[in-house]
Design a protein around this motif. Structure first.
Motif, PDB file in Angstrom:
ATOM      1  N   CYS A 269       0.841  -1.195   0.000  1.00 44.43           N
ATOM      2  CA  CYS A 269       0.000   0.000   0.000  1.00 44.43           C
ATOM      3  C   CYS A 269       0.880   1.251   0.000  1.00 44.43           C
ATOM      4  CB  CYS A 269      -0.921   0.025   1.219  1.00 44.43           C
ATOM      5  SG  CYS A 269      -2.162  -1.291   1.212  1.00 44.43           S
TER       6      CYS A 269
ATOM      7  N   PRO B 249      -0.189  -2.607   4.820  1.00 45.99           N
ATOM      8  CA  PRO B 249      -1.458  -1.883   4.906  1.00 45.99           C
ATOM      9  C   PRO B 249      -1.691  -1.170   6.238  1.00 45.99           C
ATOM     10  CG  PRO B 249      -1.803  -4.005   3.851  1.00 45.99           C
ATOM     11  CD  PRO B 249      -0.385  -4.000   4.339  1.00 45.99           C
TER      12      PRO B 249
ATOM     13  N   ALA C 123      -6.253   2.224   2.265  1.00 45.76           N
ATOM     14  CA  ALA C 123      -5.296   1.120   2.321  1.00 45.76           C
ATOM     15  C   ALA C 123      -5.976  -0.209   2.018  1.00 45.76           C
ATOM     16  CB  ALA C 123      -4.627   1.082   3.695  1.00 45.76           C
TER      17      ALA C 123
ATOM     18  N   GLU D 237      -6.903  -0.347  -1.698  1.00 49.61           N
ATOM     19  CA  GLU D 237      -5.713  -0.553  -2.525  1.00 49.61           C
ATOM     20  C   GLU D 237      -5.257  -2.010  -2.436  1.00 49.61           C
ATOM     21  OE1 GLU D 237      -1.303   1.468  -3.321  1.00 49.61           O
ATOM     22  OE2 GLU D 237      -2.394   1.931  -1.483  1.00 49.61           O
TER      23      GLU D 237
END
Length: 456
Positions: A63, A73, A111, A114
């Motif tokens: 991320c 993340p 996050a 993604e």
């Protein structure tokens, strides 16, 4: 059915199509506003410290860190959330017994989206879920008076938004919410007395923990199923009894949040607008002021006016300054604005503002308190050295529910915050990306926010 299961069902069944056009538009305003706050904070000393820690500890580059490299993340959620929160310039939601900053949820949801390969529609849906949970719990289950921080409700909101972004099923979503809610009950001392860096990092810390909880739940770890109503659960130990009919909830609370016009604590916004109106109308010289009397509602008095959360005349740091109504009023009158520059150490320590802030007297009014949170009432009386009094009474400000911030205003704020950090071309690219977020993959969107693109 336990409340956490009802909430999980609400989260899992939330869809982009449930968002009204107004909610979609206001969600984009919040995203752009938050990104402006984040980019403007990139060079802050506290943020540099966090970047160094993430760089040392590492993590798979799954991320994006805004303005930086990839990381895990949970660490991306922590770092990016700290960027959004650091200036204390992001949005707020006002309930009678609680105030929260729902855009604090954005970094964790970004996050998760993604990581999961989600779309802009997925992001807007998950963000609206987090807003709904955060705002509704703030309304029905305030915890400030019991000594707990608003990050306590935020743990439930974060886990809900992240679970939705990860497309977890109902059982795993319930476990994510239960783990995050059980484990993150923060103390209000974060925002009382002499303030520290933790004021801006408490929610990012909860964001990191909630992302961690959601990934544990994704892999099968379970949490207390009676986190809300069980023996020594949230109701029993902290909030008291409340009820929420989650199957009947919508995704519209995002339209009831408010955006800051000035870089100052949310309850000061109408007062700042009011003192600047007086200054401009009367071409006021701040050095001619003898006294400044501010009448306001009780919540503002308690948090930033010297009430139950501590005196506000000792101002030495950014954290103390942006939660001191005397400082905010004084620096607005002297500098004709309240922006990040007004919180630089050299500005805070100057004699002109330190002297003027001591002329500010704050007192609560019961009739104003009754009008809050539907209004943000205040009455400003400035007495000059020749005895003349200048008076202004306010009920709202530009950015409040009665005068909401629209896209063009959000763009102006974004460009004002970021012009010294990124190019005008990059500003326009980000504005266009947010405006057309539904058409993008979040991985592509986050690439625009990485270190290579945000270098001027």
């Amino acid at each position: 059915m336990a409340m956490v299961n009802e909430l999980a069902s609400f989260v899992v069944h939330a869809t982009y199509d449930q968002l009204s056009e107004a909610a979609r538009a206001q969600a984009k305003v919040r995203v752009l506003d938050s990104l402006g706050c984040a980019i403007a904070a990139l060079d802050a000393g506290v943020i540099n410290t966090l970047a160094l820690q993430n760089a040392e500890f590492g993590g798979n580059q799954l991320c994006t860190q805004i303005g930086g490299e990839g990381t895990a993340p949970d660490r991306a959620a922590f770092y990016n959330s700290a960027l959004v929160r650091y200036l204390d310039f992001n949005d707020s939601f006002l309930a009678r017994g609680e105030t929260c900053h729902p855009s604090d949820n954005l970094a964790a949801v970004l996050a998760a989206c993604e990581y999961a390969g989600g779309s802009g529609r997925d992001l807007l849906t998950a963000l609206a879920v987090a807003y709904q949970v955060h705002c509704r719990l703030s309304e029905v289950a305030p915890v400030r008076a019991r000594g707990f921080d608003h990050t306590t409700q935020g743990a439930y909101a974060l886990a809900a938004g992240v679970a939705r972004a990860l497309n977890l099923d109902e059982a795993k979503t319930a476990n994510a919410i239960a783990i995050a809610g059980t484990a993150n009950n923060a103390l209000r001392v974060t925002r009382t007395g002499l303030l520290s860096n933790w004021k801006g990092l408490a929610y990012p810390n909860t964001a990191m923990a909630a992302v961690h909880a959601a990934f544990l739940a994704m892999r099968g770890i379970t949490g207390p199923g009676e986190v809300f109503e069980g023996n020594k659960g949230f109701m029993d130990a902290i909030a008291g009894h409340f009820s929420l009919d989650w199957p009947r909830e919508n995704l519209e609370k995002i339209t009831e949040t408010i955006v800051k016009r000035y870089n100052a604590e949310i309850h000061s916004q109408a007062t700042v607008e009011g003192v600047l109106e007086l200054k401009h109308e009367h071409q006021l010289n701040p050095h001619s002021i003898q006294a400044i009397d501010i009448e306001t509602f009780e919540v503002a008095y308690n948090i930033i006016g010297g009430g139950e959360e501590g005196e506000k005349y000792t101002v030495r740091t950014k954290e103390e300054a942006d939660h001191s109504l005397p400082y905010i009023v004084a620096v607005a009158l002297l500098d004709d604005q309240v922006l990040p520059d007004q919180y630089r150490p050299a500005r805070i320590q100057k004699e002109d503002v330190q002297s003027l802030l001591r002329k500010v007297v704050i007192c609560p009014r019961s009739d104003f308190s009754q009008r809050f949170p539907h209004e943000m009432p205040c009455r400003i009386t400035i007495t000059l050295q020749d005895g003349i009094q200048l008076i202004n009474e306010k009920r709202d400000y530009e950015g409040f529910l009665t005068r909401p911030m629209h896209w063009h205003t959000a763009v102006n704020k974004f460009e004002g915050l970021t012009h010294s950090r990124i190019s005008s071309i990059m500003q326009k690219m980000l504005e266009e990306a947010v405006l057309n977020l539904e058409t993008l993959k979040i991985r592509d969107f986050m690439q625009l926010l990485g270190g290579d693109h945000l270098k001027r």
